[in-house]
Design a protein around this motif. Structure first.
Motif, short mmCIF file in Angstrom:
data_model
loop_
_atom_site.label_atom_id
_atom_site.label_comp_id
_atom_site.label_asym_id
_atom_site.label_seq_id
_atom_site.Cartn_x
_atom_site.Cartn_y
_atom_site.Cartn_z
N MET A 131 38.52 -50.41 65.65
CA MET A 131 39.76 -51.19 65.49
C MET A 131 39.49 -52.62 65.96
N SER A 132 40.38 -53.52 65.63
CA SER A 132 40.25 -54.89 66.10
C SER A 132 40.74 -54.98 67.54
N ASP A 133 40.37 -56.08 68.22
CA ASP A 133 40.86 -56.31 69.58
C ASP A 133 42.38 -56.33 69.61
N ARG A 134 42.96 -56.97 68.62
CA ARG A 134 44.42 -57.09 68.56
C ARG A 134 45.08 -55.72 68.44
N GLN A 135 44.55 -54.86 67.58
CA GLN A 135 45.13 -53.53 67.41
C GLN A 135 45.02 -52.70 68.68
N SER A 136 43.85 -52.78 69.35
CA SER A 136 43.64 -52.00 70.58
C SER A 136 44.59 -52.46 71.68
N PHE A 137 44.77 -53.77 71.83
CA PHE A 137 45.67 -54.27 72.85
C PHE A 137 47.12 -53.94 72.53
N LEU A 138 47.51 -53.97 71.26
CA LEU A 138 48.86 -53.61 70.87
C LEU A 138 49.17 -52.16 71.22
N VAL A 139 48.22 -51.27 70.96
CA VAL A 139 48.41 -49.86 71.29
C VAL A 139 48.53 -49.69 72.80
N THR A 140 47.67 -50.37 73.54
CA THR A 140 47.71 -50.28 75.00
C THR A 140 49.05 -50.78 75.54
N MET A 141 49.54 -51.88 75.00
CA MET A 141 50.83 -52.41 75.43
C MET A 141 51.96 -51.43 75.12
N ALA A 142 51.89 -50.81 73.94
CA ALA A 142 52.91 -49.82 73.57
C ALA A 142 52.88 -48.62 74.52
N VAL A 143 51.68 -48.22 74.94
CA VAL A 143 51.55 -47.12 75.90
C VAL A 143 52.21 -47.49 77.22
N GLY A 144 51.96 -48.72 77.68
CA GLY A 144 52.58 -49.17 78.93
C GLY A 144 54.09 -49.16 78.85
N ILE A 145 54.65 -49.61 77.72
CA ILE A 145 56.11 -49.62 77.53
C ILE A 145 56.64 -48.19 77.51
N SER A 146 55.94 -47.30 76.82
CA SER A 146 56.34 -45.90 76.76
C SER A 146 56.33 -45.27 78.14
N ASN A 147 55.25 -45.50 78.89
CA ASN A 147 55.16 -44.97 80.25
C ASN A 147 56.29 -45.49 81.13
N LEU A 148 56.57 -46.79 81.01
CA LEU A 148 57.61 -47.40 81.83
C LEU A 148 58.98 -46.80 81.53
N PHE A 149 59.22 -46.38 80.29
CA PHE A 149 60.48 -45.74 79.94
C PHE A 149 60.56 -44.31 80.47
#
Length: 445
Positions: free
Chosen positions: A272-290
Motif C-alpha cells: 500500500m502507499s504511505d498515505r493509505q497505511s497512515f489513513l488506516v492507522t488513523m481510523a484504527v485510533g479513532i475506532s479505539n478511542l470510541f
C-alpha cells in the motif's frame, strides 16, 4: 437525570483529572508510535546496510528492546510510586520519558557518528522503556483510586483512550509530512520532526501534572511499604502477577499489531502507499478511542470477566481467518475493514482488562504488581510484535502469519482470565488461615 445519561456525562472535575493524569501517557505512546511508524527511515539512518530486511529487523528489534527495560522500570519505579505516592511517580516517569525522546530526536545518524549512533538510539529507547514500565500502571492505579465506585471501568478506560489520541495525532502528522515532503526528504530528515514535536509539548505536560493531587486512597494509608517489603510481596504473589501478565499479553499484542505494525505491514507486505497505511492507522485510533470508554462503561454494568472471556474467544475464532481473507485480496478497503474489526475486539477486551488488573492486585503492591504484569507481557510478547510478525512472514512466505500470533495471544488472555479467580480464592484462604488459627489458639487457652 436517568442513570444512562448520568454515566455518559463526565463531571467537570472528573474530566479535568482524567486529562491531567493521561496527558503523560499520551506522550509515552506517541513516542512509541512514531518510532514504529518511521521504522524504515530510522533503519536507513542508524542501521544502513545492503540488506533492507536486515536493517528493518535491527530497527524493529531496537523498538522491542525498549520493552525489555519495562520489568526493571516496573519494579523500581512501581515501588517508588507505592512508597512515595502516585503524583510524584507520574512526574518522575514523565521526566525520564522526555529525556529518552530528546535523545532520539537529536542524535546524528550512522554516517556522522558511526557505531555510536545506533548505540545511543538504543540507550534512548531503553530509557523510554524504563519509564514506560510504570507509566501505564501509575496512570491506571491513579484513575482507579479517584473514580467513583460504580464507574471505575469508564475512568480507567481513558488510560488506553489517551494512547489512541497519540495514535491519531501521530498518524495525522505522518500524513502531513508525506504531503509536504518527498519520500526522500522524510527518510533523510523529516522523520525527526515528530520526535521534536513530542519534545516541544513536554513543558506543557509537566505543568499539567504538577497540578495533580495525591489520591485519597494513598493518603489514608498509615503504612507505605519500603522497596524491600514490596519486592517480598510481589514475590509472594508471583502466580497472580504471572496470570496478570497472561491477560495483558492479549491486549498488548493486539495493540501493537493494529497500530505500530500497521504502517509497516501495509507498505512492505501489502504494498500500500504511505498515505493509505497512515489513513488506516488513523481510523484504527479513532475506532479505539470510541470503543474503549464504551466498553469500559459496559464492564461497569456486566462485570469484567464476561467481557474478557467473550472477546478472547472471538479473537481465537476470527483473527487468523480475517488476515487470510485480507491477504488473498489485499486492498485499501479490505485492510481498513480487517483493522477496524481487530480494533473492536481489542477495545472490547482492553476496556475490561485494565481496570480488572487494578482490582485484582493487592493494595500494598497495586502499582508495582500491575506494572510488573503489564511490563512482562509487553517485554516478552507485545513489544516484539512488529519484529515477530515480520520474521514469521519472511520465513514462511505467508502474509497472514500475524493472525497466528494474534490467536496465540488470545489463548494467553483466556488462560489468565480462567486462572485469576482461583488464585484470588487461594490467597484469601491463606490470609484467613492465620486469623482462624489464632482464634482457635485463644479459645483453647
Amino acid at each position: 437525570m436517568n442513570s444512562m445519561s448520568a454515566s455518559a456525562k463526565l463531571p467537570q472535575r472528573g474530566a479535568k483529572t482524567i486529562f491531567s493524569v493521561t496527558s503523560g501517557n499520551f506522550l509515552e505512546m506517541y513516542d512509541f508510535m512514531v518510532f514504529g511508524y518511521y521504522a524504515t527511515a530510522i533503519a536507513k539512518t542508524f542501521f544502513p546496510g545492503t540488506n533492507p530486511f536486515a536493517s528493518l529487523m535491527l530497527t524493529l528489534m531496537t523498538f522491542g528492546a525498549g520493552f525489555l527495560m519495562r520489568p526493571l522500570g516496573a519494579i523500581v519505579l512501581g515501588a517508588y510510586i507505592d512508597h512515595h505516592g502516585r503524583r510524584k511517580g507520574l512526574l518522575l516517569t514523565l521526566g525520564l520519558m522526555a529525556l529518552g525522546t530528546l535523545t532520539i530526536a537529536c542524535i546524528p545518524g550512522y554516517a556522522t557518528l558511526g557505531i555510536a549512533a545506533p548505540i545511543l538510539i538504543l540507550l534512548g529507547r531503553l530509557l523510554q522503556g524504563f519509564s514506560a514500565g510504570v507509566e501505564l500502571g501509575g496512570v491506571s492505579v491513579y484513575l482507579a483510586e479517584v473514580a467513583p465506585k460504580n464507574r471505575k471501568g469508564f475512568y480507567v478506560s481513558w488510560q488506553s483512550g489517551s494512547q489512541q489520541v497519540a495514535v491519531i495525532f501521530a498518524a495525522l502528522l505522518g500524513l502531513m509530512l508525506n504531503h509536504l515532503l518527498s519520500r526522500d526528504q522524510v527518510t533523510e530528515w523529516g522523520w525527526r520532526i515528530p520526535f521534536v514535536v513530542g519534545c516541544l509539548i513536554v513543558p506543557f505536560l509537566f505543568w499539567i501534572r504538577r497540578m495533580l493531587e495525591e489520591t485519597e486512597a494513598f493518603s489514608k494509608r498509615t503504612h507505605h511499604p519500603s522497596m524491600k517489603e514490596i519486592m517480598r510481596s510481589v514475590a509472594g504473589h508471583w502466580a497472580l502477577v504471572l496470570a496478570g501478565m497472561l491477560i495483558v499479553v492479549t491486549t498488548t499484542v493486539m495493540f501493537y499489531m493494529i497500530t505500530a505494525f500497521t504502517p509497516t505491514f501495509g507498505k512492505t507486505v501489502l504494498m500500500m502507499s504511505d498515505r493509505q497505511s497512515f489513513l488506516v492507522t488513523m481510523a484504527v485510533g479513532i475506532s479505539n478511542l470510541f470503543w474503549l470508554p464504551v466498553m469500559g462503561a459496559f464492564s461497569d454494568r456486566v462485570g469484567r470477566r464476561p467481557l474478557l472471556l467473550f472477546f478472547t474467544l472471538l479473537m481465537v475464532f476470527t483473527a487468523w481467518p480475517s488476515l487470510r481473507w485480507l491477504v488473498k485480496d489485499a486492498s485499501f478497503g479490505h485492510l481498513l475493514e480487517v483493522e477496524l474489526w481487530l480494533s473492536f475486539m481489542y477495545a472490547g477486551y482492553n476496556g475490561a482488562m485494565v481496570v480488572y488488573l487494578t482490582e485484582v492486585m493487592p493494595v500494598q503492591l497495586r502499582a508495582s504488581g500491575f506494572s510488573m504484569a503489564y511490563s512482562l507481557a509487553t517485554a516478552l510478547f507485545g513489544g516484539f510484535t512488529p519484529a515477530v510478525c515480520s520474521y514469521l512472514i519472511h520465513i514462511t512466505g505467508d502474509k497472514s502469519m500475524p493472525g497466528v500470533w494474534l490467536t496465540l495471544s488470545a489463548l494467553c488472555g483466556l488462560a489468565g482470565a480462567l486462572m485469576i479467580p482461583r488464585l484470588l480464592k487461594q490467597y484469601q484462604a491463606e490470609q484467613a488461615a492465620p486469623a482462624v488459627n489464632a482464634l482457635h489458639s485463644g479459645s483453647g487457652g
